[in-house]
Design a protein around this motif. Structure first.
Motif, PDB file in Angstrom:
ATOM      1  N   LYS A 160     -19.940 -41.327  25.947  1.00  0.00           N
ATOM      2  CA  LYS A 160     -19.485 -42.304  26.938  1.00  0.00           C
ATOM      3  C   LYS A 160     -20.436 -42.389  28.126  1.00  0.00           C
ATOM      4  N   LEU A 161     -21.265 -41.375  28.314  1.00  0.00           N
ATOM      5  CA  LEU A 161     -22.191 -41.379  29.444  1.00  0.00           C
ATOM      6  C   LEU A 161     -23.308 -42.395  29.265  1.00  0.00           C
ATOM      7  N   ARG A 162     -23.511 -42.866  28.046  1.00  0.00           N
ATOM      8  CA  ARG A 162     -24.575 -43.829  27.793  1.00  0.00           C
ATOM      9  C   ARG A 162     -24.371 -45.112  28.601  1.00  0.00           C
ATOM     10  N   GLU A 178     -31.385 -36.270  38.814  1.00  0.00           N
ATOM     11  CA  GLU A 178     -31.502 -35.305  37.727  1.00  0.00           C
ATOM     12  C   GLU A 178     -30.364 -34.287  37.777  1.00  0.00           C
ATOM     13  N   LEU A 179     -30.020 -33.850  38.966  1.00  0.00           N
ATOM     14  CA  LEU A 179     -28.938 -32.886  39.126  1.00  0.00           C
ATOM     15  C   LEU A 179     -27.590 -33.506  38.784  1.00  0.00           C
ATOM     16  N   GLU A 180     -27.355 -34.740  39.244  1.00  0.00           N
ATOM     17  CA  GLU A 180     -26.090 -35.423  38.941  1.00  0.00           C
ATOM     18  C   GLU A 180     -25.933 -35.656  37.444  1.00  0.00           C
ATOM     19  N   ASN A 181     -27.006 -36.053  36.784  1.00  0.00           N
ATOM     20  CA  ASN A 181     -26.934 -36.309  35.343  1.00  0.00           C
ATOM     21  C   ASN A 181     -26.628 -35.034  34.561  1.00  0.00           C
ATOM     22  N   VAL A 186     -26.784 -27.440  20.348  1.00  0.00           N
ATOM     23  CA  VAL A 186     -26.951 -27.886  18.965  1.00  0.00           C
ATOM     24  C   VAL A 186     -26.267 -29.225  18.728  1.00  0.00           C
ATOM     25  N   GLU A 187     -24.994 -29.316  19.069  1.00  0.00           N
ATOM     26  CA  GLU A 187     -24.230 -30.521  18.763  1.00  0.00           C
ATOM     27  C   GLU A 187     -24.638 -31.718  19.630  1.00  0.00           C
ATOM     28  N   GLU A 188     -25.095 -31.459  20.834  1.00  0.00           N
ATOM     29  CA  GLU A 188     -25.428 -32.550  21.750  1.00  0.00           C
ATOM     30  C   GLU A 188     -26.937 -32.757  21.867  1.00  0.00           C
ATOM     31  N   ARG A 189     -27.695 -32.193  20.941  1.00  0.00           N
ATOM     32  CA  ARG A 189     -29.150 -32.244  21.035  1.00  0.00           C
ATOM     33  C   ARG A 189     -29.675 -33.666  21.201  1.00  0.00           C
ATOM     34  N   ARG A 190     -29.166 -34.575  20.381  1.00  0.00           N
ATOM     35  CA  ARG A 190     -29.663 -35.950  20.425  1.00  0.00           C
ATOM     36  C   ARG A 190     -29.371 -36.612  21.765  1.00  0.00           C
ATOM     37  N   GLU A 191     -28.154 -36.422  22.270  1.00  0.00           N
ATOM     38  CA  GLU A 191     -27.802 -37.029  23.556  1.00  0.00           C
ATOM     39  C   GLU A 191     -28.619 -36.431  24.699  1.00  0.00           C
ATOM     40  N   ILE A 192     -28.843 -35.118  24.634  1.00  0.00           N
ATOM     41  CA  ILE A 192     -29.639 -34.460  25.677  1.00  0.00           C
ATOM     42  C   ILE A 192     -31.047 -35.045  25.725  1.00  0.00           C
ATOM     43  N   GLU A 193     -31.623 -35.268  24.541  1.00  0.00           N
ATOM     44  CA  GLU A 193     -32.977 -35.816  24.474  1.00  0.00           C
ATOM     45  C   GLU A 193     -33.009 -37.278  24.906  1.00  0.00           C
ATOM     46  N   GLU A 194     -32.076 -38.076  24.396  1.00  0.00           N
ATOM     47  CA  GLU A 194     -32.102 -39.511  24.671  1.00  0.00           C
ATOM     48  C   GLU A 194     -31.749 -39.832  26.119  1.00  0.00           C
ATOM     49  N   VAL A 244     -32.409 -37.812  28.534  1.00  0.00           N
ATOM     50  CA  VAL A 244     -33.401 -37.073  29.319  1.00  0.00           C
ATOM     51  C   VAL A 244     -32.698 -36.140  30.320  1.00  0.00           C
ATOM     52  N   ILE A 245     -31.799 -35.312  29.787  1.00  0.00           N
ATOM     53  CA  ILE A 245     -31.079 -34.352  30.616  1.00  0.00           C
ATOM     54  C   ILE A 245     -31.929 -33.095  30.800  1.00  0.00           C
TER      55      ILE A 245
END
Length: 380
Positions: free
Chosen positions: A287-289, A296-299, A345-353, A355-356
């Motif tokens: 939902k954060l998308r 950077e800190l807020e994200n 592991v489970e959120e790897r894609r979201e973390i990358e996309e 840019v967390i």
């Protein structure tokens, strides 16, 4: 609660082993010499399944010299009710030696058994061997000319359900504990569910997940949003009224649905997808998308709050109990390590996309885990 990698038995037959060696990008992983018998971690992210298929399609194109446009891909999905209990597997080897395992422990025994799975199931070895025989006979009927590789154990993966295992779901109101067959592996590949739906042994409380019925939908690559809405509609209906529990005359909440791609893709658990009702979701990061980007800190803070949910924290708490780790302040390190690793592991894609910042994310997750754990200890 799951293991940290999406390992699964690989398919036998015509598909090349390399073609299903997928990690969700162009990065390949090595085939383990001795594949784990532990049940694979099933993604809850549609994007993970799509990305895995993209790489599968890419490898297939290299092998065959063809290129299937991804926008034209339609994956047929077959769903069964997801049960909220304790995972348990019956692993039977070629010499008929039988072992029981949980999600994380490969050798359950009467002395090492959180939910008394071994106490109940070990005396049922003759019945378990009968199930093995029936699955193998059906497999040979459906796959003429294919031999069974005796080096691969038969894995009867299931869920241990009933009173005292989980709370807040209809199946917790069952009169006693049952073993429910979810998936079966022969030749190191998962079998389709529907052709084996009638194999069970209800006289000794071994049921088949087919008792709750099957769901059929499609994942249409040029309409992922519409496809997901259809899957979620079925899932919300299950959460409102668990079809499996209803067959026992019990009305109440269900957890969700496990969707498996139609075979041959469904042989590999990378092409499975779990959809959970709102009460059982462990993440809301997708939902954060749609939210505007902050600092950077807020994200990182917002992502941590979406990923480290109460349900995920409860899974970490249960993991300590399963592994025999005392739940006191000495156990907080193992708890935080499990939760943080599960998110990574489970959120790897979201973390990358999205840019967390992983450093800031870990810092926020650590603080959340510590606060929750200390409060949990005070309440326990």
């Amino acid at each position: 609660m799951g293991d940290s990698t999406r390992k699964s038995p690989m398919p036998e037959g015509k598909l090349d082993m390399e073609q299903l060696q997928i990690k969700g990008s162009t990065e390949e992983s090595s085939i383990p010499e001795e594949p784990s018998t532990l049940f694979p971690k099933i993604t809850g992210k549609t994007g993970d399944l799509v990305s895995d298929y993209n790489y599968y399609n890419y490898k297939m194109g290299q092998e065959t010299g063809t290129d299937t446009p991804l926008t034209s891909v339609v994956i047929r999905l077959i769903g069964t009710v997801k049960l909220h209990g304790a995972h348990a597997d019956i692993v039977i080897h070629a010499d008929n030696a039988m072992q029981l395992q949980s999600r994380n422990v490969t050798g359950l025994s009467r002395e090492k058994d959180l939910f008394n799975i071994a106490t109940t199931m070990l005396p049922l070895k003759a019945e378990a061997l009968g199930l093995k025989r029936r699955y193998r006979e059906r497999f040979l009927e459906l796959n003429p000319g294919v031999e069974i590789n005796e080096e691969c154990p038969t894995i009867i993966a299931g869920e241990w359900i009933g009173p005292g295992i989980q709370k807040g779901v209809a199946i917790s109101e069952l009169p006693r504990k049952y073993f429910v067959i979810l998936s079966v592996s022969i030749n190191n590949a998962w079998l389709p569910d529907e052709p084996y739906a009638d194999i069970h042994h209800e006289a000794v409380d071994i049921y088949n997940i087919s008792r709750g019925g099957f769901y059929h939908e499609q994942l249409v690559f040029n309409d992922i949003k519409g496809s997901r809405e259809k899957l979620d509609a079925h899932t919300l209906a299950v959460e409102k009224e668990c079809p499996f529990a209803k067959t026992f005359g019990i009305s109440g909440v269900g957890e969700g649905i496990v969707w498996k791609a139609e075979h041959p893709l469904g042989r590999d658990a990378r092409f499975w997808l779990k959809t959970k009702g709102l009460q059982h979701q462990v993440t809301t990061t997708e939902k954060l998308r749609n939210k505007p980007s902050g600092t950077e800190l807020e994200n990182a803070k917002n992502f941590a709050e979406a990923a480290v949910t109460v349900n995920r924290l409860e899974q970490g708490w249960a993991y300590l109990e399963e592994m025999g780790i005392k739940r006191d302040m000495k156990g907080i390190g193992a708890f935080m390590k499990w939760v943080i690793h599960d998110v990574e592991v489970e959120e790897r894609r979201e973390i990358e996309e999205m840019v967390i910042s992983q450093a800031l994310l870990k810092k926020n997750m650590t603080a959340m885990c510590k606060a929750w754990y200390v409060k949990k200890l005070d309440l326990t």
